[in-house]
Design a protein around this motif. Structure first.
Motif, PDB file in Angstrom:
ATOM      1  N   VAL A 760      -1.646 -12.545   8.432  1.00 37.20           N
ATOM      2  CA  VAL A 760      -1.219 -11.552   7.447  1.00 37.20           C
ATOM      3  C   VAL A 760      -2.015 -10.264   7.621  1.00 37.20           C
ATOM      4  O   VAL A 760      -1.467  -9.155   7.578  1.00 37.20           O
ATOM      5  CB  VAL A 760      -1.381 -12.111   6.020  1.00 37.20           C
ATOM      6  CG1 VAL A 760      -0.946 -11.072   4.986  1.00 37.20           C
ATOM      7  CG2 VAL A 760      -0.576 -13.405   5.850  1.00 37.20           C
ATOM      8  N   ASP A 761      -3.313 -10.392   7.841  1.00 34.69           N
ATOM      9  CA  ASP A 761      -4.160  -9.206   8.058  1.00 34.69           C
ATOM     10  C   ASP A 761      -3.727  -8.461   9.310  1.00 34.69           C
ATOM     11  O   ASP A 761      -3.703  -7.215   9.331  1.00 34.69           O
ATOM     12  CB  ASP A 761      -5.634  -9.629   8.193  1.00 34.69           C
ATOM     13  CG  ASP A 761      -6.191 -10.212   6.901  1.00 34.69           C
ATOM     14  OD1 ASP A 761      -5.606  -9.936   5.827  1.00 34.69           O
ATOM     15  OD2 ASP A 761      -7.194 -10.945   6.970  1.00 34.69           O
ATOM     16  N   GLU A 762      -3.382  -9.213  10.346  1.00 31.78           N
ATOM     17  CA  GLU A 762      -2.961  -8.607  11.607  1.00 31.78           C
ATOM     18  C   GLU A 762      -1.688  -7.780  11.428  1.00 31.78           C
ATOM     19  O   GLU A 762      -1.579  -6.651  11.918  1.00 31.78           O
ATOM     20  CB  GLU A 762      -2.718  -9.736  12.624  1.00 31.78           C
ATOM     21  CG  GLU A 762      -2.127  -9.308  13.947  1.00 31.78           C
ATOM     22  CD  GLU A 762      -1.696 -10.522  14.779  1.00 31.78           C
ATOM     23  OE1 GLU A 762      -0.771 -10.360  15.599  1.00 31.78           O
ATOM     24  OE2 GLU A 762      -2.282 -11.610  14.597  1.00 31.78           O
ATOM     25  N   ILE A 763      -0.719  -8.331  10.679  1.00 28.91           N
ATOM     26  CA  ILE A 763       0.536  -7.614  10.441  1.00 28.91           C
ATOM     27  C   ILE A 763       0.308  -6.431   9.515  1.00 28.91           C
ATOM     28  O   ILE A 763       0.867  -5.341   9.699  1.00 28.91           O
ATOM     29  CB  ILE A 763       1.588  -8.591   9.887  1.00 28.91           C
ATOM     30  CG1 ILE A 763       1.962  -9.585  10.987  1.00 28.91           C
ATOM     31  CG2 ILE A 763       2.809  -7.850   9.376  1.00 28.91           C
ATOM     32  CD1 ILE A 763       2.836 -10.708  10.532  1.00 28.91           C
ATOM     33  N   ARG A 764      -0.552  -6.610   8.497  1.00 28.47           N
ATOM     34  CA  ARG A 764      -0.873  -5.493   7.602  1.00 28.47           C
ATOM     35  C   ARG A 764      -1.488  -4.332   8.380  1.00 28.47           C
ATOM     36  O   ARG A 764      -1.085  -3.180   8.207  1.00 28.47           O
ATOM     37  CB  ARG A 764      -1.834  -5.964   6.516  1.00 28.47           C
ATOM     38  CG  ARG A 764      -2.213  -4.851   5.520  1.00 28.47           C
ATOM     39  CD  ARG A 764      -3.340  -5.262   4.605  1.00 28.47           C
ATOM     40  NE  ARG A 764      -2.988  -6.395   3.767  1.00 28.47           N
ATOM     41  CZ  ARG A 764      -3.516  -7.608   3.867  1.00 28.47           C
ATOM     42  NH1 ARG A 764      -4.448  -7.841   4.797  1.00 28.47           N
ATOM     43  NH2 ARG A 764      -3.152  -8.574   3.071  1.00 28.47           N
ATOM     44  N   ASP A 765      -2.409  -4.630   9.264  1.00 21.69           N
ATOM     45  CA  ASP A 765      -3.060  -3.573  10.054  1.00 21.69           C
ATOM     46  C   ASP A 765      -2.055  -2.867  10.949  1.00 21.69           C
ATOM     47  O   ASP A 765      -2.099  -1.629  11.107  1.00 21.69           O
ATOM     48  CB  ASP A 765      -4.196  -4.170  10.898  1.00 21.69           C
ATOM     49  CG  ASP A 765      -5.353  -4.679  10.034  1.00 21.69           C
ATOM     50  OD1 ASP A 765      -5.421  -4.279   8.859  1.00 21.69           O
ATOM     51  OD2 ASP A 765      -6.165  -5.471  10.550  1.00 21.69           O
ATOM     52  N   ALA A 766      -1.152  -3.651  11.555  1.00 17.39           N
ATOM     53  CA  ALA A 766      -0.153  -3.058  12.438  1.00 17.39           C
ATOM     54  C   ALA A 766       0.792  -2.151  11.664  1.00 17.39           C
ATOM     55  O   ALA A 766       1.157  -1.061  12.125  1.00 17.39           O
ATOM     56  CB  ALA A 766       0.627  -4.150  13.160  1.00 17.39           C
ATOM     57  N   LEU A 767       1.188  -2.574  10.450  1.00 22.13           N
ATOM     58  CA  LEU A 767       2.059  -1.735   9.621  1.00 22.13           C
ATOM     59  C   LEU A 767       1.374  -0.428   9.255  1.00 22.13           C
ATOM     60  O   LEU A 767       1.982   0.655   9.303  1.00 22.13           O
ATOM     61  CB  LEU A 767       2.458  -2.498   8.358  1.00 22.13           C
ATOM     62  CG  LEU A 767       3.507  -3.604   8.536  1.00 22.13           C
ATOM     63  CD1 LEU A 767       3.597  -4.473   7.287  1.00 22.13           C
ATOM     64  CD2 LEU A 767       4.876  -2.993   8.839  1.00 22.13           C
ATOM     65  N   LYS A 768       0.107  -0.504   8.882  1.00 22.70           N
ATOM     66  CA  LYS A 768      -0.616   0.715   8.509  1.00 22.70           C
ATOM     67  C   LYS A 768      -0.764   1.654   9.698  1.00 22.70           C
ATOM     68  O   LYS A 768      -0.622   2.881   9.562  1.00 22.70           O
ATOM     69  CB  LYS A 768      -1.992   0.339   7.950  1.00 22.70           C
ATOM     70  CG  LYS A 768      -1.929  -0.321   6.572  1.00 22.70           C
ATOM     71  CD  LYS A 768      -3.314  -0.645   6.034  1.00 22.70           C
ATOM     72  CE  LYS A 768      -3.234  -1.230   4.624  1.00 22.70           C
ATOM     73  NZ  LYS A 768      -4.557  -1.552   4.063  1.00 22.70           N
ATOM     74  N   GLU A 769      -1.014   1.094  10.885  1.00 24.67           N
ATOM     75  CA  GLU A 769      -1.159   1.928  12.076  1.00 24.67           C
ATOM     76  C   GLU A 769       0.122   2.677  12.383  1.00 24.67           C
ATOM     77  O   GLU A 769       0.107   3.875  12.695  1.00 24.67           O
ATOM     78  CB  GLU A 769      -1.549   1.055  13.280  1.00 24.67           C
ATOM     79  CG  GLU A 769      -2.999   0.627  13.308  1.00 24.67           C
ATOM     80  CD  GLU A 769      -3.336  -0.111  14.594  1.00 24.67           C
ATOM     81  OE1 GLU A 769      -2.562   0.018  15.571  1.00 24.67           O
ATOM     82  OE2 GLU A 769      -4.351  -0.810  14.628  1.00 24.67           O
ATOM     83  N   VAL A 770       1.258   1.962  12.295  1.00 26.21           N
ATOM     84  CA  VAL A 770       2.536   2.582  12.650  1.00 26.21           C
ATOM     85  C   VAL A 770       2.976   3.573  11.568  1.00 26.21           C
ATOM     86  O   VAL A 770       3.385   4.701  11.865  1.00 26.21           O
ATOM     87  CB  VAL A 770       3.613   1.503  12.870  1.00 26.21           C
ATOM     88  CG1 VAL A 770       4.994   2.141  12.978  1.00 26.21           C
ATOM     89  CG2 VAL A 770       3.295   0.704  14.128  1.00 26.21           C
ATOM     90  N   LEU A 771       2.891   3.187  10.288  1.00 33.55           N
ATOM     91  CA  LEU A 771       3.346   4.069   9.217  1.00 33.55           C
ATOM     92  C   LEU A 771       2.487   5.322   9.096  1.00 33.55           C
ATOM     93  O   LEU A 771       2.970   6.393   8.692  1.00 33.55           O
ATOM     94  CB  LEU A 771       3.370   3.316   7.885  1.00 33.55           C
ATOM     95  CG  LEU A 771       4.439   2.216   7.766  1.00 33.55           C
ATOM     96  CD1 LEU A 771       4.299   1.463   6.456  1.00 33.55           C
ATOM     97  CD2 LEU A 771       5.839   2.812   7.881  1.00 33.55           C
ATOM     98  N   SER A 772       1.219   5.205   9.475  1.00 31.39           N
ATOM     99  CA  SER A 772       0.347   6.381   9.427  1.00 31.39           C
ATOM    100  C   SER A 772       0.444   7.229  10.693  1.00 31.39           C
ATOM    101  O   SER A 772      -0.175   8.292  10.768  1.00 31.39           O
ATOM    102  CB  SER A 772      -1.106   5.940   9.222  1.00 31.39           C
ATOM    103  OG  SER A 772      -1.551   5.166  10.326  1.00 31.39           O
ATOM    104  N   GLY A 773       1.205   6.764  11.678  1.00 35.13           N
ATOM    105  CA  GLY A 773       1.384   7.536  12.900  1.00 35.13           C
ATOM    106  C   GLY A 773       0.307   7.332  13.946  1.00 35.13           C
ATOM    107  O   GLY A 773       0.300   8.020  14.970  1.00 35.13           O
TER     108      GLY A 773
END
Length: 897
Positions: A760-773
């Motif tokens: 879950v942490d791994e997916i959360r981090d990936a989402l934040k990286e992509v959404l923040s550009g």
């Protein structure tokens, strides 16, 4: 250590060449159109000679006297398939090296050389070195050895020794324990089955072991060899063990399967028995099978295959039932527990029997045959094999349509639940169903060439009946609905008819509607019953379409669907029919998640049809949500009084869609509001929730940051897909104040059960990286691509890629249905295209059927307006179609290479 010499190398090369020559000749015979059985016999004879040559070469170093001594006291015997003499190009070679006891070490040394020669020649060898006593003892214990020795044939060596084995085998393994031997033969066949029974009509069948495969024909040989001392089809016919028609069917079917098996071996250059979809396509084209209206060439080829395999299976089952010896105890038990039913029938255990002299009375009319089956259904039994054969013969002579009495008897049978499945299977086997419902003949062995359905149409239909009657013991909403039905016979009849319209050029639901009307007339149904039956068959896909692909909180949709259905009873029937239909598609197709969606739609429409206005239900739900929020969420501002807090909650709830409010659990809504009130303006919240009952995970993304909101849907989809998550549904919501709450239900195929927190942490981090550009979706696809993904199979479905826009069904949004072949990155490509078209996605439903996805998007313009302009609609459709074409042809490779 063995040292290799030039002579040894030459021998290896020569032996390989000899085997290749056998296969080359087989290829030439196949290309010349030689029957499969003749090719198999040719391979068998050539293999026999090759083994004899290997024996001669292994004994060449011995003196003539030693060779004679070994030949007089030992034997090389072909067993199993090699003993039958019908081999495919890459079949195993099964040999028994029989040691008479006087051959000493010389024979054993020769065996090692023969085995080495077979291995060097790249023959796959199955062999054993045994004495006569060892063979007989092991055959008494192991059914596979017993059936293998039955096929024994002398290739080389002592004929008296071989005869000694045969005589002792027949005396001690067969004659002394015939019933145990036959049971062992059946047990040997059952090794190929799962869950104790054969898998019926597998759409990628194993030519040897699947239902109706070559092993069923071998079972007839095994039992025939034990009971009658005759194994081949003609000998069994002459012995009275097979009828002339059965012998003809067996020969034709065995030839068909043997020819296809040889084709598979030659095409693969290796042993292969699975008739895969790719091979089905190749063989159908190679044989020049033409398309017909409503059927592809491959479907026609496979229908021929299943007709042959079904014929083998039914004949083998009849053969076993006729000739399986019964113990005196079992015969006595059947006599003791037997009781008379009706006038001519005797119920014994799980069978209903008829005395030989009474069979003409039972089979003299359609009505009397149906009375037999009505008794069978009531007592929970099926006819014995002898009665079934008599019924089959009688049914073949019936040419008149059912009388009113016959129709009433059939509807009485369909009213039963507990034992309806086995009874209808027996009626199907005797072709009695074809007399009552002539359309059943067309559906026999009819293939649906896709990766969604696991069975032929007829098998799927019978499994649907078995699924629906099992609901009688179900303690969930489907079981409750089924038990409350007043006219189960009409539902069961609809299930028998629901797919019989397949295999025609026209949509099968439209054809089915006409077949339902014809059947209703044939069975003398009332006007009300006819209308209800036609509706159920015509609309049997409607409920699943709405539940899995539409916003079931939309009042307009619910009212219109309720108007179509018309009554609670019809709704219950359609609900249960839909569940049974999906369940019967194949293992694992029905899921708890699908059950939830279908039950939710059922409940909502039932409220409408039961007289309660939908708005009342929604108001009650809103009050329940408010109560739950008030109890569960603590305001983060201590200065807020109760009225201010209630106004804040009302404001937040007012900003959510009706779908979100009615389809999201109150505790999740409360959790979302708790996050929203504590969320900083530039923060991104990602939460993962495991749902143990459905085996799915929900990821909820919440943010107020405008910079993160732009294009967030397609970016989130991209991240989840790159992480190998299968997206089942997406609920896209924008609440008041510009707060985005996007919830995705997924299956994580990288884990079984609950995924670890680190995932879950791994997916959360990936989402934040992509959404923040900070990173792109494309880079994630490359980073997490899987080895070999570029080699994934091409789609086999012939369904076309298309885009359908619906601006009428919803008052507030335009619906986009996208039909396309499933490939990595597809959903991301569609979502990104919608973003580039400046469209807002309000709701998304994702489903994969066989190898084609059906993705549904509820869209508006960025300002929230519904898309209605014809020019704009055309632009959206053409852009999506163009992007899908590019994606299908080339762009999908970006995500896997």
């Amino acid at each position: 250590m063995t040292s290799y010499t030039p002579a040894a190398d030459n021998a290896v090369t020569r032996n390989k060449a000899r085997v290749n020559a056998i296969r080359t000749k087989a290829r030439a015979l196949f290309d010349a159109g030689t029957p499969g059985v003749h090719i198999a016999t040719s391979i068998g004879a050539a293999t026999d000679q090759l083994i004899c040559d290997f024996v001669a070469e292994a004994l060449a170093a011995h003196s003539p006297g030693e060779r004679r001594h070994i030949a007089d006291s030992a034997a090389v015997i072909a067993v199993g398939g090699t003993g039958r003499g019908d081999l495919a190009p890459y079949s195993d070679v099964d040999l028994l090296f029989l040691d008479g006891g006087d051959a000493s070490s010389s024979f054993r040394e020769a065996v090692n050389l023969i085995v080495q020669a077979c291995w060097d020649a790249k023959l796959k060898l199955g062999h054993a070195v045994r004495s006569v006593g060892e063979c007989v003892a092991m055959a008494r214990q192991d059914p596979q050895i017993a059936t293998s020795v039955l096929e024994a044939r002398l290739l080389w060596g002592s004929e008296p020794l071989f005869e000694k084995l045969r005589q002792r085998y027949r005396r001690r393994v067969i004659h002394a324990r015939l019933r145990a031997y036959v049971d062992a033969c059946i047990e040997a066949r059952s090794h190929d089955w799962t869950d104790g029974r054969p898998a019926l009509q597998e759409l990628e069948p194993n030519l040897k072991s699947s239902f109706g495969g070559l092993r069923d024909a071998h079972l007839i040989r095994w039992i025939g060899g034990g009971v009658f001392g005759a194994r081949d089809i003609d000998s069994l016919r002459l012995a009275g063990a097979l009828t002339r028609d059965e012998a003809r069917q067996l020969k034709a079917a065995y030839e068909f399967l043997t020819h296809v098996r040889i084709d598979l071996h030659l095409a693969a250059d290796q042993p292969t028995e699975i008739l895969t979809r790719d091979e089905q396509l190749r063989i159908a084209e190679q044989r020049g099978v033409a398309d017909s209206a409503g059927q592809r060439s491959v479907e026609r080829f496979m229908q021929e295959y299943f007709r042959h395999s079904s014929g083998i299976a039914q004949i083998s089952q009849r053969f076993v039932a006729r000739h399986r010896p019964r113990s005196l105890v079992s015969v006595a038990h059947r006599l003791i527990v037997a009781h008379r039913a009706d006038r001519w029938l005797r119920v014994t255990g799980d069978r209903v029997d008829v005395r030989q002299r009474d069979l003409p009375h039972v089979c003299d009319s359609l009505e009397s045959i149906l009375r037999l089956y009505k008794s069978a259904a009531l007592y929970g039994v099926i006819p014995t094999q002898r009665v079934t054969e008599a019924v089959t013969a009688a049914v073949a002579e019936i040419s008149q349509p059912p009388s009113p009495e016959a129709a009433e008897l059939f509807m009485d049978i369909l009213e039963c639940t507990r034992h309806l499945g086995p009874v209808l299977r027996s009626m199907y086997e005797t072709r009695l169903l074809d007399v009552l419902i002539p359309a059943f003949t067309h559906a026999r062995c009819l293939l649906q060439f896709n990766q969604y359905h696991h069975y032929t149409v007829d098998e799927h239909t019978l499994r649907a009946i078995e699924a629906v009657t099992a609901y009688d013991d179900d303690d969930g909403p489907i079981g409750a609905a089924y038990r409350s039905l007043r006219h189960k016979n009409l539902l069961h009849l609809a299930l028998l008819l629901h797919d019989l319209g397949k295999g025609f050029e026209e949509d099968h639901s439209e054809v089915g509607r006409r077949l339902a009307e014809e059947t209703a007339v044939r069975l003398s149904l009332s006007t009300r019953q006819t209308s209800q039956l036609m509706f159920l068959v015509h609309k049997h896909l409607e409920m699943s379409l709405l539940a899995f692909r539409r916003d079931i909180s939309d009042p307009k949709l619910l009212v219109e669907f309720g108007h179509q259905v018309g009554s609670p009873e019809t709704l219950r029937m359609l609900y249960v029919l839909t569940a049974a239909d999906i369940t019967a598609v194949g293992p694992g197709v029905w899921t708890d998640w699908k059950g939830e969606l279908l039950s939710d739609l059922y409940d909502r429409v039932l409220l409408i049809l039961s007289g309660k206005h939908y708005s009342y239900h929604e108001k009650e739900r809103m009050r329940a949500i408010k109560r739950h929020v008030a109890r569960s969420v603590v305001p983060n501002d201590d200065a807020l009084d109760a009225d201010a807090w209630e106004r804040w909650v009302d404001k937040q709830l007012a900003g959510f869609s009706a779908y979100y409010l009615t389809c999201t659990a109150p505790e999740l809504i409360a959790a979302d509001l708790d996050v929203i009130q504590n969320l900083d303006p530039d923060e991104l919240s990602v939460a993962g929730l495991h749902e143990e009952e459905t085996g799915t995970y929900e990821y909820c993304v919440i943010t107020k940051n405008p910079a993160l909101i732009a294009g967030c849907f397609h970016k989130i989809v991209g991240v989840l897909t790159a992480k190998h998550l299968e997206i089942l549904s997406a609920d896209i919501n924008t609440a008041s104040g510009g707060v985005v709450v996007d919830r995705f239900r997924v299956i994580d195929h990288d884990f079984q059960g609950e995924v670890p927190d680190s995932r879950v942490d791994e997916i959360r981090d990936a989402l934040k990286e992509v959404l923040s550009g900070k990173t792109s979706v494309e880079s994630l696809f490359q980073r997490y691509k899987r080895f070999g993904a570029e080699n994934q199979p091409e789609p086999v479905s012939d369904l076309t890629t298309r885009v359908v826009l619906d601006a009428e069904s919803s008052d507030s949004r335009t619906i986009v249905d996208v039909f396309a072949h499933d490939r990595p990155g597809l959903l991301y490509a569609i979502a990104r295209t919608l973003f580039e078209l400046n469209l807002s996605v309000d709701l998304a439903k994702i489903a994969t059927h066989f190898d084609q996805v059906v993705d549904v998007f509820y869209i508006t313009e960025l300002d929230g307006r519904k898309v209605t302009d014809d020019t704009r609609l055309q632009q959206i459709r053409e852009t999506l179609e163009r992007r899908l074409t590019d994606f299908e042809q080339e762009e999908h490779r970006v995500f896997v290479q």
